[in-house]
Design an enzyme around this catalytic site. Structure first.
Site, PDB file in Angstrom:
ATOM      1  N   PHE A  11       0.833  -0.929   0.317  1.00  0.00           N
ATOM      2  CA  PHE A  11      -0.046  -0.474  -0.187  1.00  0.00           C
ATOM      3  C   PHE A  11       1.405   1.273  -0.223  1.00  0.00           C
ATOM      4  O   PHE A  11       0.771   1.692  -0.834  1.00  0.00           O
ATOM      5  CB  PHE A  11      -0.860  -0.240   1.369  1.00  0.00           C
ATOM      6  CG  PHE A  11      -1.776   1.212   1.760  1.00  0.00           C
ATOM      7  CD1 PHE A  11      -2.446   1.570   0.515  1.00  0.00           C
ATOM      8  CD2 PHE A  11      -1.303   1.772   3.110  1.00  0.00           C
ATOM      9  CE1 PHE A  11      -2.820   3.258   1.057  1.00  0.00           C
ATOM     10  CE2 PHE A  11      -2.442   2.512   3.262  1.00  0.00           C
ATOM     11  CZ  PHE A  11      -2.726   3.875   2.636  1.00  0.00           C
TER      12      PHE A  11
ATOM     13  N   ASP B 260       9.675  -6.909  -3.392  1.00  0.00           N
ATOM     14  CA  ASP B 260       8.531  -7.493  -2.462  1.00  0.00           C
ATOM     15  C   ASP B 260       8.808  -8.834  -2.884  1.00  0.00           C
ATOM     16  O   ASP B 260       8.780  -9.595  -3.511  1.00  0.00           O
ATOM     17  CB  ASP B 260       7.090  -7.298  -2.762  1.00  0.00           C
ATOM     18  CG  ASP B 260       6.286  -6.499  -2.065  1.00  0.00           C
ATOM     19  OD1 ASP B 260       6.117  -7.472  -1.352  1.00  0.00           O
ATOM     20  OD2 ASP B 260       5.665  -5.754  -2.005  1.00  0.00           O
TER      21      ASP B 260
ATOM     22  N   THR C  93       2.024  -9.739   1.370  1.00  0.00           N
ATOM     23  CA  THR C  93       0.498  -9.213   1.883  1.00  0.00           C
ATOM     24  C   THR C  93       1.261  -7.723   0.242  1.00  0.00           C
ATOM     25  O   THR C  93      -0.431  -7.221   1.092  1.00  0.00           O
ATOM     26  CB  THR C  93       0.936  -8.226   2.778  1.00  0.00           C
ATOM     27  OG1 THR C  93       2.498  -7.809   3.439  1.00  0.00           O
ATOM     28  CG2 THR C  93       1.190  -9.850   4.434  1.00  0.00           C
ATOM     29  N   GLY C  94       2.441  -7.961   0.062  1.00  0.00           N
ATOM     30  CA  GLY C  94       2.169  -6.987  -1.356  1.00  0.00           C
ATOM     31  C   GLY C  94       1.025  -7.846  -2.535  1.00  0.00           C
ATOM     32  O   GLY C  94       0.876  -8.861  -1.986  1.00  0.00           O
TER      33      GLY C  94
ATOM     34  N   ASN D  33      19.120  -6.328   6.939  1.00  0.00           N
ATOM     35  CA  ASN D  33      20.051  -6.691   5.244  1.00  0.00           C
ATOM     36  C   ASN D  33      19.870  -5.486   4.717  1.00  0.00           C
ATOM     37  O   ASN D  33      20.161  -4.860   4.122  1.00  0.00           O
ATOM     38  CB  ASN D  33      19.266  -7.699   4.872  1.00  0.00           C
ATOM     39  CG  ASN D  33      19.751  -8.721   4.713  1.00  0.00           C
ATOM     40  OD1 ASN D  33      20.550  -9.502   4.969  1.00  0.00           O
ATOM     41  ND2 ASN D  33      18.629  -9.866   5.130  1.00  0.00           N
TER      42      ASN D  33
ATOM     43  N   TYR E 232       4.409  -7.592  15.802  1.00  0.00           N
ATOM     44  CA  TYR E 232       5.274  -6.732  15.025  1.00  0.00           C
ATOM     45  C   TYR E 232       5.811  -5.191  16.278  1.00  0.00           C
ATOM     46  O   TYR E 232       5.967  -4.204  15.215  1.00  0.00           O
ATOM     47  CB  TYR E 232       3.699  -5.921  14.901  1.00  0.00           C
ATOM     48  CG  TYR E 232       3.173  -4.023  13.535  1.00  0.00           C
ATOM     49  CD1 TYR E 232       4.249  -4.806  12.068  1.00  0.00           C
ATOM     50  CD2 TYR E 232       2.521  -3.367  14.043  1.00  0.00           C
ATOM     51  CE1 TYR E 232       3.998  -3.922  11.600  1.00  0.00           C
ATOM     52  CE2 TYR E 232       2.696  -2.056  13.061  1.00  0.00           C
ATOM     53  CZ  TYR E 232       3.422  -1.948  12.004  1.00  0.00           C
ATOM     54  OH  TYR E 232       3.503  -1.549  10.648  1.00  0.00           O
TER      55      TYR E 232
ATOM     56  N   LYS F 228       9.438  -3.378  15.420  1.00  0.00           N
ATOM     57  CA  LYS F 228       9.365  -2.144  14.885  1.00  0.00           C
ATOM     58  C   LYS F 228      10.616  -1.799  16.057  1.00  0.00           C
ATOM     59  O   LYS F 228      11.559  -0.888  15.348  1.00  0.00           O
ATOM     60  CB  LYS F 228       8.067  -1.361  14.603  1.00  0.00           C
ATOM     61  CG  LYS F 228       7.099  -2.380  13.322  1.00  0.00           C
ATOM     62  CD  LYS F 228       7.844  -1.055  11.808  1.00  0.00           C
ATOM     63  CE  LYS F 228       7.110  -2.020  10.400  1.00  0.00           C
ATOM     64  NZ  LYS F 228       8.161  -0.962   9.781  1.00  0.00           N
TER      65      LYS F 228
ATOM     66  N   THR G 146      -2.995   5.060   8.553  1.00  0.00           N
ATOM     67  CA  THR G 146      -3.391   5.705   7.280  1.00  0.00           C
ATOM     68  C   THR G 146      -4.707   4.968   5.672  1.00  0.00           C
ATOM     69  O   THR G 146      -3.672   3.959   6.606  1.00  0.00           O
ATOM     70  CB  THR G 146      -1.564   5.531   6.591  1.00  0.00           C
ATOM     71  OG1 THR G 146      -0.736   6.480   7.136  1.00  0.00           O
ATOM     72  CG2 THR G 146      -1.717   6.741   4.944  1.00  0.00           C
TER      73      THR G 146
END
Ligand code: UDP
Length: 326
Positions: free
Chosen positions: A11, A31, A35-36, A99, A145, A149, A175
């Site tokens: 997204f 990617d 999920t993309g 990476n 998650y 992060k 968003t």
């Protein structure tokens, strides 16, 4: 600039690619497509200034030639997705960030990390400022998650301080917009999908929890400004980006039903509320205002109208596959 975007078919990654190309940069989108989706970048395929590489960034990343910037946006990002892919979520935040930072160091490229308001967990400070260190349950369902992060931010600062990499960290708040997946489980596509099918909107809990929704073009503007900022110590510290307009999930549901003319009403689903679901969330964007001159300009109803139009076509396809096949 020649820029790598990890998560480039997602997204945000795909919107970022559009913006960078429009500014005259060249883009490599990477990617693994868990999920993309290549639908998000279909319109860019074949352009000489755009390349797509299918690769999982938790494995070594090889890019030939020079790079000016690495934008690390690869990660499942909706609660449903990271509950489905908990280990991949931890790996892309940890190994993937390692990476991507190693690549930036080797290429002497600028590095920008897509971090998240989830680093604040279920916040005890409201609204959230960048100096708030958060309230995260390491072993809760969202921990995969949040901690990924948080680790990614720590590693980014370590590469900045130890290796002198020019780094940026953006903490992205909720968003929405075109190219979200209809089935990604987040409240915006869920509610719009339900509304367009005439179903009740599934409010988790009593709907008093709050969120602050930012339209995608506003977010991308902020990210672009942060990326283009000249290097400095201040530029390397985390910046919140989002829209501070806060509302309860119940209010949000009422707006969606009103805008779509849905008569399905609202259904309270107490059991569907995921443990640790933040009760409040609102970005304090003072730092973004001062550092970037950032200000969201797209109103909620305007952004939602565009998003509803986008989903309208897709709900038709999803809801009635046999018709589509004909
Ligand atoms: N939510 C809801 N109904 C849904 C999906 C989400 O009430 O069908 C709630 C969810 O419990 C949370 C808020 O909406 O309180 C935002 O959820 P989302 O998954 O969009 O992202 P989050 O902000 O929690 O990361």
């Amino acid at each position: 600039m020649r820029i790598l975007i990890t998560g480039g078919a997602g997204f945000l990654g795909s919107h970022l690619a559009d913006r960078l190309l429009a500014e005259g940069h060249s883009v490599i989108a990477m990617d693994n497509l868990i999920t993309g989706n290549t639908d998000n970048i279909q319109h860019l395929i074949g352009r000489p200034d755009f390349t797509f590489i299918r690769h999982d960034v938790t494995n070594y990343i090889y890019i030939s030639g020079h790079l000016d910037a690495v934008l690390h946006f690869a990660s499942p990002a909706s609660p449903i997705d990271y509950l489905k892919y908990p280990i991949q979520t931890l790996k892309v935040g940890a190994l993937g960030t390692h990476n991507a930072l190693g690549l930036a160091l080797a290429k002497r490229a600028r590095f920008l990390l897509a971090s998240t308001s989830e680093v604040y967990g279920d916040p005890l400070v409201h609204p959230q400022r960048e100096d708030y260190t958060g309230n995260v349950n390491t072993i809760g369902p969202r921990g995969v998650y949040d901690e990924a992060k948080r680790f990614a931010e720590a590693l980014t600062m370590a590469y900045h301080r130890s290796h002198g990499v020019d780094t940026r960290i953006v903490r992205i708040f909720n968003t929405y917009g075109e190219r979200m997946r209809l089935d990604d489980g987040r409240v915006v596509p869920n509610f719009i999908g339900q509304a367009l099918r005439g179903e009740p909107l599934t409010v988790h809990g009593d709907g008093t929890q709050t969120r602050s929704f930012c339209y995608v073009s506003d977010l991308i503007e902020g990210i672009y400004r942060l990326l283009m900022l000249p290097p400095s110590e201040d530029a390397s510290l985390p910046v919140n980006l989002g829209n501070p307009l806060e509302m309860s999930i119940l209010e949000f549901a009422q707006i969606i039903n009103e805008m779509t003319g849905n008569r399905g009403g609202i259904e309270f689903r107490y059991k569907d509320r995921i443990e640790g679901d933040p009760q409040t969330r609102q970005p304090d964007i003072t730092r973004a205002r001062n550092l970037l001159g950032y200000e969201p300009v797209v109103g909620l109803r305007e952004g939602l109208a565009r998003t509803i139009e986008y989903f309208r076509a897709r709900v038709g396809v999803t809801a009635n596959p046999s018709k589509h096949a004909e």
